[in-house]
Design a protein around this motif. Structure first.
Motif, mmCIF file in Angstrom:
data_model
loop_
_atom_site.group_PDB
_atom_site.id
_atom_site.type_symbol
_atom_site.label_atom_id
_atom_site.label_comp_id
_atom_site.label_asym_id
_atom_site.label_seq_id
_atom_site.Cartn_x
_atom_site.Cartn_y
_atom_site.Cartn_z
ATOM 1 N N ILE A 225 0.834 -1.213 0.000
ATOM 2 C CA ILE A 225 0.000 0.000 0.000
ATOM 3 C C ILE A 225 0.862 1.254 0.000
ATOM 4 N N SER A 226 2.137 1.099 -0.343
ATOM 5 C CA SER A 226 2.965 2.299 -0.478
ATOM 6 C C SER A 226 2.530 3.054 -1.729
ATOM 7 N N ASP A 227 2.761 4.356 -1.695
ATOM 8 C CA ASP A 227 2.324 5.173 -2.831
ATOM 9 C C ASP A 227 3.075 4.807 -4.112
ATOM 10 N N THR A 230 1.655 1.461 -5.560
ATOM 11 C CA THR A 230 0.291 1.572 -6.065
ATOM 12 C C THR A 230 0.219 2.477 -7.296
ATOM 13 N N LEU A 231 0.827 3.643 -7.178
ATOM 14 C CA LEU A 231 0.645 4.644 -8.241
ATOM 15 C C LEU A 231 1.616 4.449 -9.404
ATOM 16 N N ILE A 232 2.842 4.035 -9.127
ATOM 17 C CA ILE A 232 3.842 3.917 -10.196
ATOM 18 C C ILE A 232 3.896 2.489 -10.741
ATOM 19 N N ASP A 233 4.108 1.511 -9.848
ATOM 20 C CA ASP A 233 4.243 0.134 -10.339
ATOM 21 C C ASP A 233 2.929 -0.385 -10.921
ATOM 22 N N LYS B 221 -2.216 -6.161 -12.789
ATOM 23 C CA LYS B 221 -2.199 -4.971 -11.933
ATOM 24 C C LYS B 221 -3.601 -4.402 -11.680
ATOM 25 N N VAL B 222 -4.490 -5.314 -11.376
ATOM 26 C CA VAL B 222 -5.886 -4.955 -11.149
ATOM 27 C C VAL B 222 -6.044 -4.323 -9.767
ATOM 28 N N GLU B 223 -6.938 -3.355 -9.664
ATOM 29 C CA GLU B 223 -7.222 -2.741 -8.370
ATOM 30 C C GLU B 223 -8.072 -3.708 -7.531
#
Lengths: 313, 312
Positions: A225-227, A230-233, B221-223
């Motif tokens: 749950i690191s930013d 989540t956002l980059i990888d 890479k599914v949410e």
């Protein structure tokens, strides 16, 4: 100390197939088989927020491996250098404003070279009085396999020692760039008086390592749950990142009330979350987490101290 | 590797068999759909031997990021997922790295108490089929069978090759060792008779790679909430179709993926949704295979011959 995990002699040879882990650096146990932990404050969910303050050199070596976030364009990569620098000029203040407004305590993970280069930022951070842990020399000094042991010892000594000089802080914690380790990293950091590190994402609470000297604990710091993850990888949206953190907080909060102390550990990267379009999602997360009853917002070392006192008796 | 390997253009485990031209499958209790959840309970070595065809870890020893999150699965994630399956009355069908019996017997005991199914997923998920001779692969398979039989009192009948690494003989060897089903083929939403060289009755049981949490989360890479919605959507369609055909739905999981704090809620919502429906046979891979072999296998062979103009 050496790792006792001998190599196999062939594809059907299993020299480490025995009870427990296939190495001896920490004990195998399931979280639910251990005595429950209780924290000195709150009802069971500790919230630890790590804010990495990072320096990405314009001329990285990329050795022994390249860590995420480093330069990718032909030299001089003004684009990535300045985007990372944004975090130390603008983003960090935005992130800290959000944390301060929510009364959530940060623990800083500092590349020592950054504080040599940026005394204004160093003084601001030191004056806050929050915990400072060492994040190695820079984001171009990964502690990965292939790093010579003597070179790594010098790197650890320089990074930890100089950071203590620059800040006057005890510097009890360690976060490796990219959460990579060489075989020697745990022993080398423990030898410099580091008491906990945040590199192994295999538990929900602190547990003790076996090291050659000193005493080293593993501090949970979620990658998932690191930013950056989540956002980059994963290229998830900011809304999704916030949803994921809120879902994690709810689950750990509920689990803590039934099973004992848990840690919600967040990494808030100033050059990423500190962008103007992202910080409102951090604010939503902070609102959600601080609204949970009985949450203990604290430093990483406070969680370590509490766990150590309970586990070591 | 520079040696030349003889390869084939396609697989011949099964023949064409249009989805809408099959005899109806009757599941126990008149269920429309057979649902099984397959937790992969795996062991990854910190220091695996090199394999010429596939590199276990992306970093030199110790590969902390990959190893430590998988260790999390057994230290933390297993119990969380097991309690959730308990809550919704689901027995897991474990895809087991058999070395886990040696390393972490506590987990085996918990699953035995719940009468979960154990099927073979090799020895370690860092030991691949690639590069093994046929005799070596046979030994690996037999080792996993013997280990599971010793630990549980029952030989496994299903196989999912370790780390989805296969040879041309994998499925034949599994059938010859006493197996009755494979999870390694992703060509269908119903059980399928598989032609193995021994001629034994043998089936493929659907094991959805698309709904596999590692494929969803790591490859695609599914949410997390979308993953939960994908499971519900798959169920809705297979449940509707199953009213006239009899379908199988599998949710393959990993205790280091679906059991993490930010993902469990979405998975729970999907399980709650599915088990809230009537006419769902919540079962195991083995029970699906055994029911199919006993009640539908012969009719399936006849149907396949008929649509293909006769036996192969």
């Amino acid at each position: 100390m050496a790792w006792t995990t001998p190599a196999a002699s062939g594809p059907l040879d299993y020299p480490n197939r025995h009870y427990g882990n296939d190495h001896d650096r920490y004990e195998w146990s399931m979280l639910t088989d251990r005595p429950p932990l209780t924290w000195p404050e709150g009802d069971g969910l500790a919230v630890v927020v790590v804010v990495p303050l990072q320096f990405f050199p314009l001329n990285p070596t990329g050795r022994p491996v390249k860590v995420q976030g480093n330069m990718t364009m032909p030299y001089p990569d003004l684009r990535h250098y300045t985007l990372r620098d944004y975090g130390n000029r603008v983003g960090v203040h935005r992130v800290l404003s959000a944390l301060d407004a929510a009364s959530v305590v940060p623990t800083f993970a500092v590349n020592t070279r950054l504080f040599e280069r940026e005394p204004l930022l160093r003084d601001r951070i030191v004056a806050r009085g929050d915990e400072i842990m060492c994040h190695s020399w820079s984001m171009d000094t990964p502690h990965a396999g292939g790093l010579d042991e003597a070179d790594e010892r010098e790197l650890v000594q320089r990074s930890v020692g100089r950071l203590r000089e620059l800040t006057g802080a005890p510097v009890r914690g360690w976060l490796s760039p990219g959460k990579l380790n060489s075989p020697n990293t745990p022993d080398l950091i423990a030898a410099e008086g580091i008491e906990y590190f945040c590199d192994w994402v295999n538990d929900e609470v602190p547990y003790r390592w076996n090291v050659a000297s000193g005493e080293l604990w593993s501090m949970p710091l979620s990658t998932e749950i690191s930013d950056t993850f989540t956002l980059i990888d994963n290229l998830h949206s900011e809304e999704s990142w916030a949803d994921q953190v809120c879902d994690a907080a709810d689950l750990l909060h509920a689990e803590a009330s039934e099973q004992g102390g848990r840690v919600l550990s967040l990494t808030l990267t100033p050059w990423l979350l500190g962008q103007p379009h992202r910080v409102k999602h951090l604010e939503r997360v902070l609102d959600h987490v601080t609204a949970l009853p009985g949450v203990w917002s604290t430093s990483a070392s406070s969680v370590i101290d509490s766990a150590r006192a309970q586990v070591s008796g | 590797m520079t040696e030349s390997v003889e390869t084939r253009e396609g697989l011949d485990y099964y023949r064409p068999w249009p989805y809408d031209q099959r005899p109806r499958i009757e599941w126990p209790g008149g269920a429309r759909i057979a649902l099984w959840v397959a937790p992969n309970i795996e062991v990854y070595e910190l220091n695996p031997p090199a394999n010429a065809y596939r590199t276990p870890w992306p970093y030199p020893f110790p590969a902390v990021p990959g190893y430590s999150i998988r260790d999390y699965g057994n230290r933390v994630g297993h119990m969380r997922q097991m309690r959730l399956l308990d809550k919704y009355g689901i027995r897991g069908s474990i895809s087991l790295s058999s070395a886990l019996i040696d390393h972490h017997p506590e987990i085996i005991e918990l699953c035995k108490e719940r009468e979960w199914e154990f099927f073979s997923h090799g020895i370690y998920n860092t030991r691949y089929t690639y590069g093994l001779t046929e005799d070596q692969e046979r030994s690996l398979i037999q080792d996993s069978i013997d280990s599971i039989r010793r630990a549980t009192g029952e030989a496994p009948v299903g196989y999912l090759a370790p780390a989805l690494s296969h040879s041309e003989q994998t499925i034949d060897l599994w059938a010859e060792a006493g197996g009755i089903y494979t999870c390694d083929l992703f060509h269908d939403d119903q059980p399928t008779p598989i032609d193995v060289r021994s001629g034994k009755p043998f089936v493929s049981i659907p094991y959805s790679l698309e709904l596999n949490d590692t494929i969803a989360y790591v490859v695609n890479k599914v949410e997390p909430r979308r993953y939960g919605q994908m499971i519900k959507d798959a169920f809705d369609r297979l449940y509707a179709e199953g009213a006239t055909s009899g379908t199988v739905m599998c949710i393959p999981t990993h205790n280091y993926q679906v059991s993490t704090p930010h993902r469990l809620r979405a998975f729970e919502e999907a399980l709650e949704y599915i088990t809230g429906h009537p006419d769902v046979w919540v079962t195991t891979g083995r029970e699906i295979a055994e029911h199919y072999l006993a009640n539908h296998y012969d009719a399936a062979l006849a149907s396949i011959d008929a649509v293909n103009g006769g036996p192969r």
